[in-house]
Design a protein around this motif. Structure first.
Motif, short mmCIF file in Angstrom:
data_model
loop_
_atom_site.label_atom_id
_atom_site.label_comp_id
_atom_site.label_asym_id
_atom_site.label_seq_id
_atom_site.Cartn_x
_atom_site.Cartn_y
_atom_site.Cartn_z
N GLY A 249 0.83 -1.19 0.00
CA GLY A 249 0.00 0.00 0.00
C GLY A 249 0.86 1.24 0.00
N ILE A 250 0.21 2.40 -0.01
CA ILE A 250 0.95 3.65 -0.04
C ILE A 250 1.76 3.85 1.24
N SER A 251 1.35 3.18 2.35
CA SER A 251 2.09 3.31 3.61
C SER A 251 3.50 2.75 3.50
N ARG A 252 3.73 1.92 2.47
CA ARG A 252 5.07 1.36 2.29
C ARG A 252 6.10 2.45 2.09
N THR A 253 5.69 3.58 1.49
CA THR A 253 6.63 4.67 1.23
C THR A 253 7.24 5.19 2.52
N PHE A 254 6.43 5.32 3.56
CA PHE A 254 6.92 5.82 4.84
C PHE A 254 7.86 4.81 5.50
N ARG A 255 7.55 3.51 5.37
CA ARG A 255 8.42 2.49 5.93
C ARG A 255 9.75 2.47 5.20
N VAL A 256 9.72 2.73 3.89
CA VAL A 256 10.96 2.76 3.11
C VAL A 256 11.87 3.86 3.62
N ILE A 257 11.30 5.02 3.93
CA ILE A 257 12.11 6.14 4.42
C ILE A 257 12.78 5.78 5.73
N LEU A 258 12.03 5.15 6.65
CA LEU A 258 12.60 4.76 7.93
C LEU A 258 13.68 3.70 7.75
N ASP A 259 13.40 2.72 6.88
CA ASP A 259 14.40 1.68 6.63
C ASP A 259 15.64 2.27 5.98
N LEU A 260 15.45 3.27 5.14
CA LEU A 260 16.58 3.87 4.44
C LEU A 260 17.54 4.54 5.42
N ILE A 261 16.99 5.12 6.48
CA ILE A 261 17.84 5.72 7.51
C ILE A 261 18.72 4.66 8.15
N SER A 262 18.13 3.48 8.42
CA SER A 262 18.90 2.39 9.01
C SER A 262 19.98 1.90 8.05
N VAL A 263 19.62 1.77 6.77
CA VAL A 263 20.59 1.33 5.77
C VAL A 263 21.75 2.31 5.69
N PHE A 264 21.43 3.60 5.66
CA PHE A 264 22.47 4.62 5.59
C PHE A 264 23.41 4.51 6.79
N PHE A 265 22.83 4.34 7.97
CA PHE A 265 23.65 4.24 9.18
C PHE A 265 24.60 3.04 9.12
N PHE A 266 24.06 1.87 8.78
CA PHE A 266 24.88 0.67 8.82
C PHE A 266 25.88 0.60 7.66
#
Length: 350
Positions: free
Chosen positions: A228-245
């Motif tokens: 669903g469209i809510s996936r976009t917000f989860r992607v942003i949060l996951d992207l922060i984790s990916v950037f950090f690691f």
């Protein structure tokens, strides 16, 4: 130029070094798609010149998917294996379960909704092996989703991910990917990180060994989309984790310590100025909001330097150590022998 072998599914199978292939397909409430999916995979790989297996991962489906998977195994034979999770652990955990159970030298992942086309598998594997790559990711250049509200956020997310991670791909969300098993098995997936696999892979191999290939994309015929469209917000949060690691995986103290030092310096300057003001002018500073801000920044500094580093580091160790898995398998399969592989020239179920 590589010689080719024509496939009965009108595909072209490139010549490639000897290997064993595992096709991993996570499925959740896809009862209507199981039989046509298994049929298409067998058609696409009917003339495949190397041993292969099909792993169907039931992610705790609540419909008749388990029955359909059992029927597919009986129909086609032991090279079709089912990994049944005890409940719905979501797609990332289901994909990790399939990768862990795969026995091939090459692992191909794809969705179970028939939008990915198995006819592209030989081409991806051929490029992976012949060009000495570690990952060939599918690119749904001509997407058939039919929803503008899904396509636009997806394109924005793809560009954002590529910019932040440094892995230049046009389509991070395509599940159809071919991996070298010894590389993908060094990456542990958790949360909803399956869409960031190329970025995670870049932590164990060079981005030069990651490529993409245009693949076929079909509109969904059966069932309902799990996105669903809510996936976009989860992607942003996951992207922060990916950037950090990706940037601070081996030195998390630099990230949290840097923030802590900034807050600590600002807080110290505020308190020093207020202290000098009190000492030299006798001004009352007890009721000033700036005093509270100074103490808050000092406390935040200690929080970032200590609690943040410890929590994030322990979390990563927790997942990478394998001490606690992200899924639970019901009745796991034994390793099996050569009879449980589909061999070249072997007939499939009628």
């Amino acid at each position: 130029m590589n010689s080719v072998v024509p496939s009965s599914a009108n595909a072209v199978i490139p010549a490639m070094p000897p290997h064993r292939l595992s096709v991993v397909v996570p499925m959740y409430n896809e009862a209507e798609n199981v039989e046509p999916l298994a049929k298409r995979v067998h058609e696409a790989l009917s003339d495949y010149p190397h041993p292969w297996e099909l792993l169907l991962v039931d992610d705790g489906s609540s419909d008749d998917t388990p029955l359909a998977l059992e029927a597919a195994t009986k129909h086609y034979g032991p090279h079709v294996r089912v990994v049944s999770l005890m409940r719905n652990f979501k797609q990332t955990a289901a994909m990790q379960a399939g990768v862990d159970a795969a026995r091939g030298d090459v692992i191909v992942t794809m969705d179970g909704d028939l939008q990915n086309d198995p006819i592209d598998i030989p081409r991806l594997v051929g490029r992976l092996l012949n060009e000495n790559l570690d990952l060939v990711a599918g690119w749904r250049k001509d997407r058939k989703d039919g929803m503008v509200l899904r396509k636009i956020p997806s394109r924005i997310a793809n560009r954002l991910i590529a910019r932040i991670t440094g892995v230049k791909l046009n389509d991070y969300g395509c599940s159809l990917k071919a991996f070298r098993a010894d590389v993908i098995k060094n990456v542990r997936l958790y949360g909803e990180m399956h869409r960031f696999i190329p970025a995670w892979l870049a932590t164990v191999t060079t981005p030069r060994r990651i490529a993409e290939e245009v693949v076929t994309h079909h509109a969904r015929q059966f069932g309902q989309s799990k996105y669903g469209i809510s996936r976009t917000f989860r992607v942003i949060l996951d992207l922060i984790s990916v950037f950090f690691f990706m940037r601070y995986r081996a030195r998390p103290g630099h990230f949290f310590g840097g923030l802590g030092l900034i807050f600590g310096v600002i807080g110290s300057l505020i308190l020093t100025w207020l202290g000098a003001l009190k000492l030299f002018t006798g001004a009352s500073i007890g009721q000033r909001p700036l005093l509270q801000l100074g103490f808050f920044l000092i406390i935040a500094s200690f929080q970032f330097i200590s609690t943040g580093v410890l929590a994030e580091t322990l979390a990563r160790i927790y997942f990478e150590s394998g001490a606690a898995s992200q899924y639970r398998v019901r009745n796991p399969d034994e390793p099996g022998d050569s009879d449980s592989w589909h061999q070249p020239g072997q007939a499939t179920g009628a």
